[in-house]
Design a protein around this motif. Sequence first.
Motif, PDB file in Angstrom:
ATOM      1  N   ILE A   1       0.882  -1.161  -0.050  1.00  9.65           N
ATOM      2  CA  ILE A   1      -0.058  -0.108  -0.052  1.00  9.65           C
ATOM      3  C   ILE A   1       0.861   1.291  -0.153  1.00  9.65           C
ATOM      4  O   ILE A   1       1.775   1.286   0.751  1.00  9.65           O
ATOM      5  N   THR A   2       0.633   2.133  -0.892  1.00 10.94           N
ATOM      6  CA  THR A   2       1.304   3.133  -0.909  1.00 10.94           C
ATOM      7  C   THR A   2       0.767   4.409   0.179  1.00 10.94           C
ATOM      8  O   THR A   2      -0.558   4.561   0.150  1.00 10.94           O
ATOM      9  N   ILE A   3       1.517   5.445   0.704  1.00 14.51           N
ATOM     10  CA  ILE A   3       1.136   6.021   1.468  1.00 14.51           C
ATOM     11  C   ILE A   3       1.175   7.727   0.833  1.00 14.51           C
ATOM     12  O   ILE A   3       2.412   7.940   0.449  1.00 14.51           O
ATOM     13  N   ALA A   4       0.252   8.016   0.676  1.00 14.37           N
ATOM     14  CA  ALA A   4       0.287   9.411  -0.006  1.00 14.37           C
ATOM     15  C   ALA A   4      -0.046  10.367   1.068  1.00 14.37           C
ATOM     16  O   ALA A   4      -0.999  10.790   1.376  1.00 14.37           O
ATOM     17  N   THR A   5       0.955  11.229   1.460  1.00 16.75           N
ATOM     18  CA  THR A   5       0.951  11.903   2.691  1.00 16.75           C
ATOM     19  C   THR A   5       1.532  13.366   2.506  1.00 16.75           C
ATOM     20  O   THR A   5       2.177  13.744   1.503  1.00 16.75           O
ATOM     21  N   PHE A   6       1.663  14.219   3.408  1.00 16.69           N
ATOM     22  CA  PHE A   6       2.328  15.565   3.576  1.00 16.69           C
ATOM     23  C   PHE A   6       3.628  15.451   4.214  1.00 16.69           C
ATOM     24  O   PHE A   6       3.729  14.466   5.088  1.00 16.69           O
ATOM     25  N   ALA A   7       4.717  15.930   3.730  1.00 16.77           N
ATOM     26  CA  ALA A   7       5.777  16.154   4.544  1.00 16.77           C
ATOM     27  C   ALA A   7       5.621  17.217   5.676  1.00 16.77           C
ATOM     28  O   ALA A   7       6.229  16.974   6.711  1.00 16.77           O
ATOM     29  N   ASP A   8       4.914  18.241   5.548  1.00 18.81           N
ATOM     30  CA  ASP A   8       4.935  19.217   6.631  1.00 18.81           C
ATOM     31  C   ASP A   8       3.612  19.976   6.332  1.00 18.81           C
ATOM     32  O   ASP A   8       3.486  21.135   6.188  1.00 18.81           O
ATOM     33  N   HIS A   9       2.719  19.218   6.646  1.00 18.11           N
ATOM     34  CA  HIS A   9       1.139  19.885   6.845  1.00 18.11           C
ATOM     35  C   HIS A   9       0.476  19.216   7.816  1.00 18.11           C
ATOM     36  O   HIS A   9       0.053  17.699   7.725  1.00 18.11           O
ATOM     37  N   TRP A  10       0.132  19.454   8.983  1.00 18.72           N
ATOM     38  CA  TRP A  10      -0.199  18.980  10.180  1.00 18.72           C
ATOM     39  C   TRP A  10      -1.001  19.558  11.184  1.00 18.72           C
ATOM     40  O   TRP A  10      -1.215  20.712  11.062  1.00 18.72           O
ATOM     41  N   GLY A  11      -1.870  18.991  12.224  1.00 19.82           N
ATOM     42  CA  GLY A  11      -2.273  19.568  13.239  1.00 19.82           C
ATOM     43  C   GLY A  11      -3.634  20.433  13.172  1.00 19.82           C
ATOM     44  O   GLY A  11      -4.222  21.030  14.039  1.00 19.82           O
ATOM     45  N   PHE A  12      -4.168  20.282  12.022  1.00 18.44           N
ATOM     46  CA  PHE A  12      -5.348  21.003  11.891  1.00 18.44           C
ATOM     47  C   PHE A  12      -6.633  20.390  12.311  1.00 18.44           C
ATOM     48  O   PHE A  12      -7.689  21.074  12.369  1.00 18.44           O
ATOM     49  N   LYS A  13      -6.434  19.268  12.799  1.00 21.43           N
ATOM     50  CA  LYS A  13      -7.592  18.346  13.462  1.00 21.43           C
ATOM     51  C   LYS A  13      -6.895  17.171  14.100  1.00 21.43           C
ATOM     52  O   LYS A  13      -5.704  16.873  14.168  1.00 21.43           O
ATOM     53  N   MET A  14      -7.592  16.488  15.011  1.00 23.34           N
ATOM     54  CA  MET A  14      -7.271  15.731  16.081  1.00 23.34           C
ATOM     55  C   MET A  14      -6.403  14.243  15.031  1.00 23.34           C
ATOM     56  O   MET A  14      -5.389  14.050  15.445  1.00 23.34           O
ATOM     57  N   GLU A  15      -7.048  13.843  13.963  1.00 27.31           N
ATOM     58  CA  GLU A  15      -6.553  12.944  13.399  1.00 27.31           C
ATOM     59  C   GLU A  15      -5.222  13.400  12.618  1.00 27.31           C
ATOM     60  O   GLU A  15      -4.524  12.511  12.185  1.00 27.31           O
ATOM     61  N   GLY A  16      -5.093  14.535  12.404  1.00 29.08           N
ATOM     62  CA  GLY A  16      -3.743  15.002  12.116  1.00 29.08           C
ATOM     63  C   GLY A  16      -2.701  15.631  12.850  1.00 29.08           C
ATOM     64  O   GLY A  16      -1.686  16.207  12.446  1.00 29.08           O
ATOM     65  N   TYR A  17      -3.246  15.532  14.133  1.00 27.76           N
ATOM     66  CA  TYR A  17      -2.445  16.132  15.114  1.00 27.76           C
ATOM     67  C   TYR A  17      -0.979  15.463  15.601  1.00 27.76           C
ATOM     68  O   TYR A  17      -0.081  16.052  15.814  1.00 27.76           O
ATOM     69  N   ASP A  18      -0.849  14.071  15.147  1.00 29.13           N
ATOM     70  CA  ASP A  18       0.192  13.307  15.557  1.00 29.13           C
ATOM     71  C   ASP A  18       0.955  13.331  14.229  1.00 29.13           C
ATOM     72  O   ASP A  18       1.931  12.038  14.114  1.00 29.13           O
ATOM     73  N   GLY A  19       0.798  13.835  13.466  1.00 27.97           N
ATOM     74  CA  GLY A  19       1.752  13.901  12.041  1.00 27.97           C
ATOM     75  C   GLY A  19       3.363  14.534  12.536  1.00 27.97           C
ATOM     76  O   GLY A  19       3.577  15.089  13.604  1.00 27.97           O
ATOM     77  N   SER A  20       4.193  13.592  11.928  1.00 27.79           N
ATOM     78  CA  SER A  20       5.649  13.854  12.278  1.00 27.79           C
ATOM     79  C   SER A  20       6.346  14.301  10.976  1.00 27.79           C
ATOM     80  O   SER A  20       6.144  13.608   9.960  1.00 27.79           O
TER      81      SER A  20
ATOM     82  N   ILE B   1       6.639  20.485  -5.212  1.00 24.54           N
ATOM     83  CA  ILE B   1       8.047  20.067  -5.252  1.00 24.54           C
ATOM     84  C   ILE B   1       8.633  20.653  -3.862  1.00 24.54           C
ATOM     85  O   ILE B   1       9.569  19.836  -3.276  1.00 24.54           O
ATOM     86  N   ASP B   2       8.023  21.587  -3.096  1.00 21.16           N
ATOM     87  CA  ASP B   2       8.343  21.851  -1.615  1.00 21.16           C
ATOM     88  C   ASP B   2       8.257  20.854  -0.667  1.00 21.16           C
ATOM     89  O   ASP B   2       8.780  20.742   0.345  1.00 21.16           O
ATOM     90  N   GLN B   3       7.045  19.882  -0.808  1.00 20.26           N
ATOM     91  CA  GLN B   3       6.873  18.723  -0.224  1.00 20.26           C
ATOM     92  C   GLN B   3       7.943  17.935   0.065  1.00 20.26           C
ATOM     93  O   GLN B   3       8.356  17.491   1.013  1.00 20.26           O
ATOM     94  N   ALA B   4       8.510  17.677  -1.338  1.00 16.33           N
ATOM     95  CA  ALA B   4       9.589  16.653  -1.424  1.00 16.33           C
ATOM     96  C   ALA B   4      11.152  17.408  -0.750  1.00 16.33           C
ATOM     97  O   ALA B   4      11.689  16.848  -0.142  1.00 16.33           O
ATOM     98  N   SER B   5      11.055  18.646  -0.844  1.00 17.17           N
ATOM     99  CA  SER B   5      12.307  19.455  -0.561  1.00 17.17           C
ATOM    100  C   SER B   5      12.311  19.327   1.225  1.00 17.17           C
ATOM    101  O   SER B   5      13.220  18.987   1.806  1.00 17.17           O
ATOM    102  N   ARG B   6      10.978  19.769   1.720  1.00 17.34           N
ATOM    103  CA  ARG B   6      11.013  19.645   3.147  1.00 17.34           C
ATOM    104  C   ARG B   6      11.193  18.015   3.737  1.00 17.34           C
ATOM    105  O   ARG B   6      11.712  17.827   4.785  1.00 17.34           O
TER     106      ARG B   6
END
Length: 918
Positions: free
Chosen positions: A370-389, A418-423
């Motif tokens: 399974i591929t994980i399609a995610t953010f490098a640095d976008h988090w915390g906007f709701k509880m299920e996104g609060y534990d992003g690292s 491309i900024d997501q990859a850079s982060r």
Amino acid sequence: MDEPLIGGSSRAGKLRRILLLVFSVVFVTVAVLSIAALAVSVQARKDANKPSSSQTTPPVTCGYDASHPDTLFPQSTRASLYDHDDDDDAPSLSSYVWIQHATLWSDGKQYNDYDIIIFSDGIISEVGPHPLTPPSGPSIVIYDVKGSFVTPGLVDMHSHAGVYAAPDDAVANSDGNELSNPTTPQVRAIDAFDPEDPAIPLILSGGVTSSQVLPGSGNTIGGEALMVKMRGKTIADMLIAEAPRAFKMAAGENPKRVYGSKGDLPMTRMGNIWTMRQKFASARTLMQQQDQWDCQVKSGKSAAPRPFEESLESMVTILRGEAVLNVHCYTIQDFEAILRVADEFNVRVSAFHHALEAWKVPELFLARNITIATFADHWGFKMEGYDGSVFGPKILDEAGVKVALKSDHPVLDARHLIDQASRAYHYGMDPNSALASVTSVPASAMGLGHLVGSVAAGYHGDIVVWSRHALSVGATPLMVFVEGELLVNNSAAIKANPDNQLEQVNRSAFKFSGPQACVASSGGGLPAPPLPKNADYLIKGVQLWTMTSGTPVTNTNIHVVNGNVSCIGDDVACPEGTTALNVFDFTGMGAVATPGMISSGSYLGMMEVDQEMNSWDGIIYTDDASSVHAVDGVKMGGRHLHAAWAGGVTTHIARPQGPALLAGVSAAFTTYGQHLEDAIVKDQVALHISIGNVAKLGTLSASVAGQISLLRKFFKSIISDSINGVDDPLLNILNGTLPIVVHADQADEIAAFLRLRREVLPWQRYPLVKITLFGGAEATLVADRLLSDNISVVLSPLKAFPMRFETMRSVGIFSAAGLFDAGLVTIGQAIEDSGGVRDIRWEAGDAREVTGLSTYQALSTVTSGVADALHLTDTGLGRVTEGKPANLVVWLGDPLEISSTVALVAVGQIADCKPLQY
């Protein structure tokens, strides 16, 4: 994509209760009948599989017959449906394309001095060392990229471009969520997609050539996705005809928030999963009926028309493994719930999207591919996104999980994918994996890995030529080819022998000596333990940007005593002191010290989790909140504050929450502190005024003209109080000790306030009044007026994002350059997303690289420019000056580059050694 809360009617409570009771009875009845029907169907299938004792002839091999399409638009007919036959798959090029002398990256490898030849049908025919042998016959167009860094076109596997078209605050353009029912597998993004979305050419200019456009996540089963190239006038032009069918499902907070707010199913995670299982069960029954029909036809029996149900055909396609399944899912509990459903119905999940807790359990995804399609640095906007690292992509990649990084446009501007990859690279992801996360990995997860995401023979000629290494800050596409067609052309900016070197992220250890431990703060646990205080410390051997001049001081020391900067100079002027002195020695390490960076655009400290109201100070719904002071509502110790601190952002300017016209008085505080008394820098910074759509609350403020009228009355009342000797703290506006910060983006609304100022608070009569424009998306259109009226500007965001009615005339990516060119020198920047505050230095770096701002100008937008614009120079913020409180950051390397890291954050008596991000 997250939907706003949708409130139910409260006008007839009794009727509502009756309807809910009727609904409940009907729901239970349907559920019981569905379960009974499913049980009968399962038993029938078991009975059908039992051998018959009376059977005398060999059984007929039967079951699903692929010659009978189960779909409304099977793959074999979709291309012709949209007029994409073999001759029309791509625009016909008049000649071959030959790209020469590329520093080519593809599929995890870099090749120097390579050529790429693209056939006239848009397909790459050959890739290899220069010089290739060109084909004979047709004419050839040659592009010498002079060693520029070249990659495949970027692939964004999670976008809502076209279904949330710009302006995205237009109700007419909100077509991404069919919120009439929680399960709508029958709806299709292609039927809502707007090929004239103004964002599409902007996205292309960022190097994104292919996108998977998904329905939103308001429904548990959202519908069918669309895969497009980011070019063309019609959907037919943009459609990737060879793409497989793909669908969107969603677990977690969004569906239960949307329907729970209306008192409908689902209201819980239990309800979410039940709606999925119910729909899959119905689809499985239909699939079994189709298989039985196929069997009867093969055995020669006559049959009625093949069983078909439009609302279930998509689900049958998924059950047969003929579609790509994408699931919006953040948390471990939701991953497991979806996998239980997948196992129950023998369904394969292609990708979990967002998946900010995936880094905790990579083993769940590895065995299932399974591929994980995610953010490098976008988090915390709701509880299920609060534990992003920020280390999530690195952890998953090193565990062998395939990681794709995506935009969720317009949540994030896909132009800057491309900024997501850079982060991700900055926080430890292998650079080849980081580039693959926006090229080959998403292409494969979308079922297009044989067509896009790589530069190789037989692939589409989707190519990006970059100004520098693509993972470097400010890397900009200079040329973008889509199937061989040059659609973005800034080839005049290509430089011979460009610097394509990607610097290693500097995590070196510096020397420390002294009686106290060199302690690092951590953002993982809440509450964080207090850091020790250092009464006396010396920072040695740094290049220092004091921001009092346009050049740095080289190889200098900074001595801090009792929280104040006592000395700046060399070893003679600022020597090591007594044995009680703590020494942080950076000699020979290329370390750079700057003032601590200042943020001001978000609700940092006022709101910890966007979608959890109990984590807020609270929203004020009134036109006049001028007496409200943010200092009374700030909460310290949150994870967002620590992320900012560990990112070198030492000070935040918080304003009261809410859309009030007169929004209240802001406060300045350091982003570290056990409680606010430890952190206050200035309790009254400025009175904030909001103009535009956000402030359309009351009867008169419901229009911008009405807002200006109310402001006219407000300012005249202050002047009257001043004349009559009335004691009012707002009189400080007139003497300049309480500046005015005007939040406005639209050029004409900005101009309306400037006219009001000249009418009511003319410069000649009230020379001490200080005004700052905040937001300023269209500020370049009135730059001359801002200059003549001595108005400071804080741009929020620094990168123009023309996605709302009020920002549609944003000029270029960076309006800061235009404002500097117009003569304005007091310019700052802000970020509205609390989780992204730590990234403001890279935003400044982008501006330097793309627009040619000097390092001093770029740094000023996050230090002295913000302090000056908000009139905080008396606090010592924004500069490093002897006799003022220490507030500075030491970086290993250029702070505006992706390779630099925070080595030391020094504020007052606190010296935090390499604070840890989470």
